[in-house]
Design a protein around this motif. Sequence first.
Motif, PDB file in Angstrom:
ATOM      1  N   VAL A 114       4.442  11.382   0.768  1.00  0.00           N
ATOM      2  CA  VAL A 114       5.115  10.447   1.677  1.00  0.00           C
ATOM      3  C   VAL A 114       6.434  11.014   2.211  1.00  0.00           C
ATOM      4  CG1 VAL A 114       6.170   8.145   1.846  1.00  0.00           C
ATOM      5  CG2 VAL A 114       4.116   8.472   0.456  1.00  0.00           C
ATOM      6  N   SER A 205       1.370  -1.107  -3.238  1.00  0.00           N
ATOM      7  CA  SER A 205       1.268  -2.008  -2.092  1.00  0.00           C
ATOM      8  C   SER A 205       1.912  -1.381  -0.853  1.00  0.00           C
ATOM      9  CB  SER A 205       1.974  -3.327  -2.434  1.00  0.00           C
ATOM     10  OG  SER A 205       2.276  -4.048  -1.261  1.00  0.00           O
ATOM     11  N   PRO A 206       1.417  -1.718   0.353  1.00  0.00           N
ATOM     12  CA  PRO A 206       2.026  -1.200   1.586  1.00  0.00           C
ATOM     13  C   PRO A 206       3.452  -1.683   1.818  1.00  0.00           C
ATOM     14  CG  PRO A 206      -0.108  -2.237   2.038  1.00  0.00           C
ATOM     15  CD  PRO A 206       0.209  -2.498   0.615  1.00  0.00           C
ATOM     16  N   VAL A 207       3.896  -2.732   1.154  1.00  0.00           N
ATOM     17  CA  VAL A 207       5.255  -3.249   1.389  1.00  0.00           C
ATOM     18  C   VAL A 207       6.277  -2.581   0.471  1.00  0.00           C
ATOM     19  CG1 VAL A 207       4.511  -5.454   2.324  1.00  0.00           C
ATOM     20  CG2 VAL A 207       4.821  -5.212  -0.136  1.00  0.00           C
ATOM     21  N   SER A 208       5.924  -1.508  -0.181  1.00  0.00           N
ATOM     22  CA  SER A 208       6.869  -0.761  -1.009  1.00  0.00           C
ATOM     23  C   SER A 208       7.874  -0.030  -0.119  1.00  0.00           C
ATOM     24  CB  SER A 208       6.120   0.245  -1.882  1.00  0.00           C
ATOM     25  OG  SER A 208       5.177  -0.406  -2.712  1.00  0.00           O
ATOM     26  N   ASN A 209       9.050   0.259  -0.686  1.00  0.00           N
ATOM     27  CA  ASN A 209      10.087   0.963   0.068  1.00  0.00           C
ATOM     28  C   ASN A 209      11.032   1.641  -0.923  1.00  0.00           C
ATOM     29  OD1 ASN A 209      11.680  -1.142  -0.968  1.00  0.00           O
ATOM     30  ND2 ASN A 209      11.481  -2.346   0.902  1.00  0.00           N
ATOM     31  N   ARG A 275       1.421   7.033  -1.854  1.00  0.00           N
ATOM     32  CA  ARG A 275       1.087   6.265  -0.654  1.00  0.00           C
ATOM     33  C   ARG A 275       0.501   4.900  -1.030  1.00  0.00           C
ATOM     34  NH1 ARG A 275      -1.320   9.887   4.167  1.00  0.00           N
ATOM     35  NH2 ARG A 275       0.290  11.494   4.180  1.00  0.00           N
ATOM     36  N   PRO A 276       0.531   3.935  -0.100  1.00  0.00           N
ATOM     37  CA  PRO A 276      -0.147   2.669  -0.364  1.00  0.00           C
ATOM     38  C   PRO A 276      -1.596   2.911  -0.761  1.00  0.00           C
ATOM     39  CG  PRO A 276       1.188   2.486   1.601  1.00  0.00           C
ATOM     40  CD  PRO A 276       1.233   3.934   1.192  1.00  0.00           C
ATOM     41  N   GLY A 277      -2.040   2.222  -1.787  1.00  0.00           N
ATOM     42  CA  GLY A 277      -3.398   2.387  -2.292  1.00  0.00           C
ATOM     43  C   GLY A 277      -3.506   3.376  -3.436  1.00  0.00           C
TER      44      GLY A 277
END
Length: 287
Positions: A114, A205-209, A275-277
């Motif tokens: 990422v 999750s895709p909402v990670s940061n 990455r998400p997933g």
Amino acid sequence: MTRPAEIEVLRAGPLTTVQDLGRPGWAHLGVPRSGALDPAALRLANRLVGNPERAAGLEITLTGCVLRLTRATTVAVTGAEVPVRAGDRPGDAGRPLTVPAGTVLRIGPASRGVRSWLAVAGGIDVPPVLGSRATDTLSGLGPPPLRDGDRLPLGEPLGEPAPVDLTVSTAPPPEVHLTLRPGPRDDWFTPTALDRLLGTAYTVSPVSNRVGARLAGAPLPRAVAGELPSEGIVLGAVQVPADGQPLIFLADHPTTGGYPVIGVVADVTPLAQARPGTTVRFHGPQR
């Protein structure tokens, strides 16, 4: 009058920030460490260009960025697998790359991982805040995330680039394995919750940061209903909000929180490239 050496941001990408090794030692005043999500990768990039390891560079997220350097210099990119081009010339990640003045430097999209870290000889010389030039995306300390058209000052080079004969690829693994120490609020959960956390797979999750990596998987049931007064949060704390899905706090984490922390991850660095997933598995410290 001679204009100072700068980086001109031609395309900032979705999230490119200035990062160094952060602000350790200020948590008692509500200031988290922040800094590069993979400090070792930033240290390596700095060593490759002859910088002190603490020098500020850029943390570049997923789709890359495009920059122009107004001074002839040396750069190095570490972290995710990304294509690098200086003008029409391809370069290798993990090696020093000489860049003539005015050259457009392109850091391309990550094919694996990422985040990438770019070091420039002399470092990025934005004003430090509490001893660090790092962008904290939660508190707003440090320079804001880069935007197209921004210009960043460069410091004076202090050392020679490192001689490199071999570049070793460090591709992110397909699964992330994290060591978890239970507590301090594991007694707020049923025995089933810890069994699930240590025995089943979760996904990123895709909402990670930069604040935290949110996970999705088997919910963690509480044994204690009711509210917990806010208490201190550390890097790697695994907090469980009301939906039962764990959240692992990363470099820009808040310093207090009101949801119970079921455990603390010893090293969150692998999550910088997840990455998400991506599958995440926890194991205890005895492993």
